[in-house]
Motif scaffolding. Structure first.
Motif, PDB file in Angstrom:
ATOM      1  N   ASN A  71     -49.107  14.466  31.755  1.00 15.27           N
ATOM      2  CA  ASN A  71     -49.537  13.682  32.923  1.00 15.27           C
ATOM      3  C   ASN A  71     -49.821  12.221  32.545  1.00 15.27           C
ATOM      4  OD1 ASN A  71     -50.160  13.474  35.698  1.00 15.27           O
ATOM      5  ND2 ASN A  71     -52.359  13.623  35.274  1.00 15.27           N
ATOM      6  N   PRO A 108     -57.999  18.100  37.257  1.00 16.11           N
ATOM      7  CA  PRO A 108     -57.541  16.741  36.932  1.00 16.11           C
ATOM      8  C   PRO A 108     -57.147  16.528  35.476  1.00 16.11           C
ATOM      9  CG  PRO A 108     -59.928  16.794  37.240  1.00 16.11           C
ATOM     10  CD  PRO A 108     -59.420  18.127  37.681  1.00 16.11           C
ATOM     11  N   ASN A 123     -49.461  18.330  35.226  1.00 14.77           N
ATOM     12  CA  ASN A 123     -49.219  18.079  36.641  1.00 14.77           C
ATOM     13  C   ASN A 123     -48.178  19.047  37.211  1.00 14.77           C
ATOM     14  OD1 ASN A 123     -46.552  16.905  36.251  1.00 14.77           O
ATOM     15  ND2 ASN A 123     -47.561  14.991  35.639  1.00 14.77           N
ATOM     16  N   ARG A 157     -53.648  20.632  41.086  1.00 17.02           N
ATOM     17  CA  ARG A 157     -53.335  19.899  39.855  1.00 17.02           C
ATOM     18  C   ARG A 157     -52.740  18.551  40.245  1.00 17.02           C
ATOM     19  NH1 ARG A 157     -51.778  22.765  36.441  1.00 17.02           N
ATOM     20  NH2 ARG A 157     -51.929  24.840  37.395  1.00 17.02           N
ATOM     21  N   PRO A 158     -52.696  17.605  39.318  1.00 14.16           N
ATOM     22  CA  PRO A 158     -52.163  16.281  39.650  1.00 14.16           C
ATOM     23  C   PRO A 158     -50.707  16.344  40.045  1.00 14.16           C
ATOM     24  CG  PRO A 158     -53.399  16.228  37.574  1.00 14.16           C
ATOM     25  CD  PRO A 158     -53.235  17.667  37.943  1.00 14.16           C
TER      26      PRO A 158
END
Length: 293
Positions: free
Chosen positions: A154, A236, A240, A287-288
């Motif tokens: 990420n 976070p 991702n 999730r991102p």
């Protein structure tokens, strides 16, 4: 026996004796060569027969090689095994904060990428550039590294000419002798994957280490750049939604053959159905967002 038959028998006996002596002498002369690993009468061993490195807790572990690029290789190993401490978001030098989370590459590429059953990195140096279906084109190894950096980690891409990219490539080349291993896609389950059943599997099997909230167990405190003893599976500070572990084709086999940590891959603890179900549950968690490609 006639004189002619007797002559033939004696002649053949002498001929076979001479041939046997020649062959024996040749093999004896070549014995030191064969013992030293030189050419032999047998077919050359395939690359899969070459010994893989073993950087697991039960193996010899990584040791900096005594060669001019040894320190660069060691830096690459640290970037794989302690990504959070080398290029993570909490390292002291802002210019080296390439990863956007505090995961480690070896959270997925277990044992520094030397575990055959856990997305091994051994051999990958020899198979790139290669066509990737997901990308729809031929991808170089630096590009593939940066796909991991922007998805699983990420973060942001490493410049191709950066010391960090050079370190990754040096390490991959160092462990790149044996043949790369490609995991076969997991076969389909008997029933469609279920988030509800997956929640039960997670609570029974996974939550002990990764915690009920899925946020893992940190080493030290936030800001220490010490990473996790058990990584977060969502939230976070996790990978991702563009990462391979957010895809059934990658995650099912990995989880079934490696989780709980230490399971014998040949005798999985989770059934195929349970693995599909728990991946469905994990994919349903926040999730991102990741890149398109």
């Amino acid at each position: 026996m006639t004189s002619r038959a007797l002559f033939t028998t004696v002649f053949l006996t002498l001929l076979f004796g001479v041939l046997a002596a020649v062959l024996f002498s040749r093999d004896m002369a070549r014995a030191p060569e064969i013992a030293a690993g030189g050419p032999s009468t047998k077919a050359s061993p395939s690359t899969s027969a070459i010994t893989w490195p073993d950087y697991s807790a039960n193996g010899l572990g990584f040791q900096t090689p005594a060669r001019p690029d040894g320190e660069l290789i060691a830096q690459g190993y640290r970037q794989v095994s302690q990504t959070f401490a080398e290029i993570g978001p909490e390292v002291a030098d802002p210019a080296r904060r390439f990863a956007g989370n505090n995961l480690s590459c070896q959270n997925c590429h277990i044992d520094g990428g030397t575990n055959r059953h856990a997305l091994p990195l051994v051999g990958v140096f020899n198979i790139y550039p290669r066509f990737l279906t997901r990308s729809g084109r031929v991808v170089s190894l630096p590009e593939r590294v940066n796909q991991c950096m922007t998805r699983s980690m990420n973060g942001r891409p490493l410049p191709d000419d950066s010391p960090e990219m050079a370190a990754f490539l040096a390490y991959f080349k160092f462990i790149g002798g044996p043949e790369a291993v490609h995991a076969e896609p997991a076969p389909p389950p008997s029933l469609p994957a279920s988030v509800e059943r997956g929640a039960v599997v997670y609570a029974d099997v996974c939550a002990l280490c990764h915690k009920p909230d899925g946020l893992g167990v940190r080493v030290g405190s936030k800001g220490d750049a010490d990473g996790y003893s058990f990584p977060p599976l969502w939230g976070p500070d996790s990978f991702n939604d563009g990462a391979g572990m957010d895809r059934f084709d990658r995650a099912v086999s990995f989880i079934r053959h490696n989780m709980p940590r230490g399971v014998d891959p040949a005798h999985p603890q989770l059934s195929l159905q349970q693995a599909w179900d728990v991946v469905a549950y994990l994919r349903a968690q926040p999730r991102p967002p990741g890149p398109e490609r």
